[in-house]
Design a protein around this motif. Structure first.
Motif, PDB file in Angstrom:
ATOM      1  N   GLU A 237       0.844  -1.181   0.000  1.00 56.16           N
ATOM      2  CA  GLU A 237       0.000   0.000   0.000  1.00 56.16           C
ATOM      3  C   GLU A 237       0.887   1.240   0.000  1.00 56.16           C
ATOM      4  O   GLU A 237       2.052   1.188   0.430  1.00 56.16           O
ATOM      5  N   GLU A 238       0.324   2.354  -0.453  1.00 57.12           N
ATOM      6  CA  GLU A 238       1.146   3.547  -0.605  1.00 57.12           C
ATOM      7  C   GLU A 238       1.760   4.018   0.713  1.00 57.12           C
ATOM      8  O   GLU A 238       2.898   4.507   0.731  1.00 57.12           O
ATOM      9  N   GLN A 239       1.058   3.863   1.824  1.00 54.41           N
ATOM     10  CA  GLN A 239       1.588   4.317   3.103  1.00 54.41           C
ATOM     11  C   GLN A 239       2.801   3.508   3.548  1.00 54.41           C
ATOM     12  O   GLN A 239       3.552   3.942   4.432  1.00 54.41           O
ATOM     13  N   ASP A 240       3.022   2.345   2.924  1.00 51.95           N
ATOM     14  CA  ASP A 240       4.155   1.495   3.294  1.00 51.95           C
ATOM     15  C   ASP A 240       5.347   1.604   2.339  1.00 51.95           C
ATOM     16  O   ASP A 240       6.337   0.892   2.492  1.00 51.95           O
ATOM     17  N   VAL A 241       5.239   2.497   1.370  1.00 52.57           N
ATOM     18  CA  VAL A 241       6.279   2.621   0.345  1.00 52.57           C
ATOM     19  C   VAL A 241       7.553   3.245   0.920  1.00 52.57           C
ATOM     20  O   VAL A 241       7.505   4.206   1.686  1.00 52.57           O
ATOM     21  N   ASP A 242       8.691   2.682   0.541  1.00 51.44           N
ATOM     22  CA  ASP A 242       9.989   3.291   0.834  1.00 51.44           C
ATOM     23  C   ASP A 242      10.297   4.245  -0.314  1.00 51.44           C
ATOM     24  O   ASP A 242      10.769   3.836  -1.377  1.00 51.44           O
ATOM     25  N   THR A 243      10.026   5.521  -0.111  1.00 52.93           N
ATOM     26  CA  THR A 243      10.137   6.507  -1.189  1.00 52.93           C
ATOM     27  C   THR A 243      11.582   6.839  -1.558  1.00 52.93           C
ATOM     28  O   THR A 243      11.813   7.609  -2.488  1.00 52.93           O
ATOM     29  N   HIS A 244      12.540   6.272  -0.834  1.00 50.89           N
ATOM     30  CA  HIS A 244      13.946   6.496  -1.186  1.00 50.89           C
ATOM     31  C   HIS A 244      14.408   5.546  -2.303  1.00 50.89           C
ATOM     32  O   HIS A 244      15.479   5.743  -2.874  1.00 50.89           O
ATOM     33  N   LEU A 245      13.622   4.530  -2.598  1.00 52.27           N
ATOM     34  CA  LEU A 245      14.006   3.569  -3.624  1.00 52.27           C
ATOM     35  C   LEU A 245      13.803   4.136  -5.021  1.00 52.27           C
ATOM     36  O   LEU A 245      12.924   4.973  -5.235  1.00 52.27           O
ATOM     37  N   PRO A 246      14.603   3.686  -5.993  1.00 49.87           N
ATOM     38  CA  PRO A 246      14.354   4.079  -7.383  1.00 49.87           C
ATOM     39  C   PRO A 246      13.012   3.529  -7.857  1.00 49.87           C
ATOM     40  O   PRO A 246      12.539   2.500  -7.360  1.00 49.87           O
ATOM     41  N   VAL A 247      12.414   4.233  -8.808  1.00 44.72           N
ATOM     42  CA  VAL A 247      11.068   3.894  -9.266  1.00 44.72           C
ATOM     43  C   VAL A 247      11.073   3.521 -10.737  1.00 44.72           C
ATOM     44  O   VAL A 247      11.640   4.237 -11.575  1.00 44.72           O
ATOM     45  N   LEU A 248      10.413   2.408 -11.049  1.00 49.10           N
ATOM     46  CA  LEU A 248      10.120   2.035 -12.428  1.00 49.10           C
ATOM     47  C   LEU A 248       8.610   2.148 -12.609  1.00 49.10           C
ATOM     48  O   LEU A 248       7.845   1.436 -11.956  1.00 49.10           O
ATOM     49  N   PHE A 249       8.195   3.044 -13.465  1.00 55.29           N
ATOM     50  CA  PHE A 249       6.778   3.287 -13.720  1.00 55.29           C
ATOM     51  C   PHE A 249       6.432   2.696 -15.084  1.00 55.29           C
ATOM     52  O   PHE A 249       6.984   3.099 -16.100  1.00 55.29           O
ATOM     53  N   LYS A 250       5.519   1.720 -15.102  1.00 56.76           N
ATOM     54  CA  LYS A 250       5.087   1.081 -16.341  1.00 56.76           C
ATOM     55  C   LYS A 250       3.586   1.358 -16.524  1.00 56.76           C
ATOM     56  O   LYS A 250       2.739   0.555 -16.113  1.00 56.76           O
ATOM     57  N   PRO A 251       3.248   2.472 -17.142  1.00 61.12           N
ATOM     58  CA  PRO A 251       1.841   2.884 -17.247  1.00 61.12           C
ATOM     59  C   PRO A 251       0.943   1.888 -17.964  1.00 61.12           C
ATOM     60  O   PRO A 251      -0.220   1.735 -17.595  1.00 61.12           O
ATOM     61  N   VAL A 252       1.453   1.224 -19.020  1.00 64.29           N
ATOM     62  CA  VAL A 252       0.575   0.336 -19.790  1.00 64.29           C
ATOM     63  C   VAL A 252       0.759  -1.139 -19.436  1.00 64.29           C
ATOM     64  O   VAL A 252       0.201  -2.011 -20.089  1.00 64.29           O
ATOM     65  N   GLY A 253       1.523  -1.411 -18.374  1.00 61.25           N
ATOM     66  CA  GLY A 253       1.503  -2.759 -17.832  1.00 61.25           C
ATOM     67  C   GLY A 253       2.758  -3.588 -17.965  1.00 61.25           C
ATOM     68  O   GLY A 253       3.739  -3.202 -18.599  1.00 61.25           O
TER      69      GLY A 253
END
Length: 297
Positions: free
Chosen positions: A160-176
């Motif tokens: 869940e978003e409240q448990d995210v470690d926001t210091h980690l790098p992010v890979l965003f895959k909008p279409v899946g």
């Protein structure tokens, strides 16, 4: 800092070196990726439609764009048919590692957007802790149109978003992606739903909307010849810095009036968004940035 031999602008080098430039990957970066028989991975709209229809072209109005063709298949054979096809292509086929993704994966980048459905970058990051944000559509009981997964270096865990470690790098895959779950934006109905919620602010988590403020973007191998891709980019790069970024597609344009019209739309979109077109192949661009980044380090 631009010449025939070095077309990468100085502003791009600075933004990339400082971590303020986000690569946005399109189908062009999968060029040359093949299976064991030498068959190319379906990546762009036409190749995906042909693969979905057993190598046969569909009606011209369906060949216009993959989401339209996928909607036709979904209406005739059901949603599971489309998902099964994408799983077969991107999860169950053994594709050779992409040199582009391997090189990109070795860089310590905090945020990458991948507009493809393949798993090449996830494989390149298989030894790296990261967050995975995946676009979803037509779900019940919630307005959010994304799923969050955290990778611990071994496996993904849904969080869940409240448990995210926001210091980690992010890979965003909008279409899946098919990994860790088969989640895809594919048909027209998917895109309508996802884009509607993306425009409303529900297509990406709050921490990512905060992180993206003032960032610049480098579009690599991403043609903007259809409204769908332009609408996605328009909302994903919202709150960008100035200039918004750069576009490097390598897409060829014929002399037909239709192609000229498409090119004109792409040019106007890039200008409106503040994205500078640079005359460079995606792989060449990446290698130059790697070299220049190492020199400036």
């Amino acid at each position: 800092m631009s010449s025939a031999n070095n077309p990468v602008p100085h502003a791009l080098i600075e933004a990339f070196s400082s971590g303020q430039c986000v690569p946005v990957l399109g189908p062009g970066v999968l060029s040359g990726v093949t299976d064991k028989q030498g068959k190319n991975i379906p990546a762009d709209s036409d190749s995906l439609i042909l693969a979905m229809n057993n190598g046969r072209p569909m009606a011209p109005k369906l060949m216009y764009e993959f989401p339209r063709a996928a909607m036709n298949i979904e209406l005739k054979k059901g949603r599971k048919t489309v998902t099964r096809f994408l799983d077969t292509v991107y999860r169950d086929t053994d594709w050779a590692p992409s040199e582009f993704h391997q090189q990109l994966g070795q860089l310590d980048l905090p945020y990458i957007i991948d507009m493809n459905r393949d798993t090449q970058l996830q494989q390149a990051w298989s030894n790296k802790k990261h967050l995975l944000v995946v676009g979803v559509a037509r779900i019940g009981g919630a307005t959010e149109r994304y799923r969050l997964f955290q990778y611990d270096g071994t496996e993904y865990q849904a969080i869940e978003e409240q448990d995210v470690d926001t210091h980690l790098p992010v890979l965003f895959k909008p279409v899946g992606t098919p990994i860790p779950e088969s989640l895809y934006i594919a048909s027209d109905a998917d895109y309508v739903d996802y884009l509607t919620e993306l425009m409303g602010g529900f297509g990406m988590p709050a921490f990512l909307k905060q992180r993206r403020k003032g960032l610049h973007y480098l579009l690599l191998g991403l043609p903007l010849n259809r409204d769908t891709s332009r609408m996605l980019i328009n909302d994903i790069i919202y709150d960008a810095g100035q200039p918004s970024g750069w576009s490097c597609t390598s897409a060829g344009v014929s002399n037909s009036s239709e192609a000229a019209s498409v090119a004109s739309k792409e040019t106007r979109f890039l200008q409106r968004q503040g994205l500078e077109a640079i005359p460079c192949q995606p792989m060449d661009c990446l290698q130059q940035l790697q070299t220049l980044r190492a020199v400036s380090a």
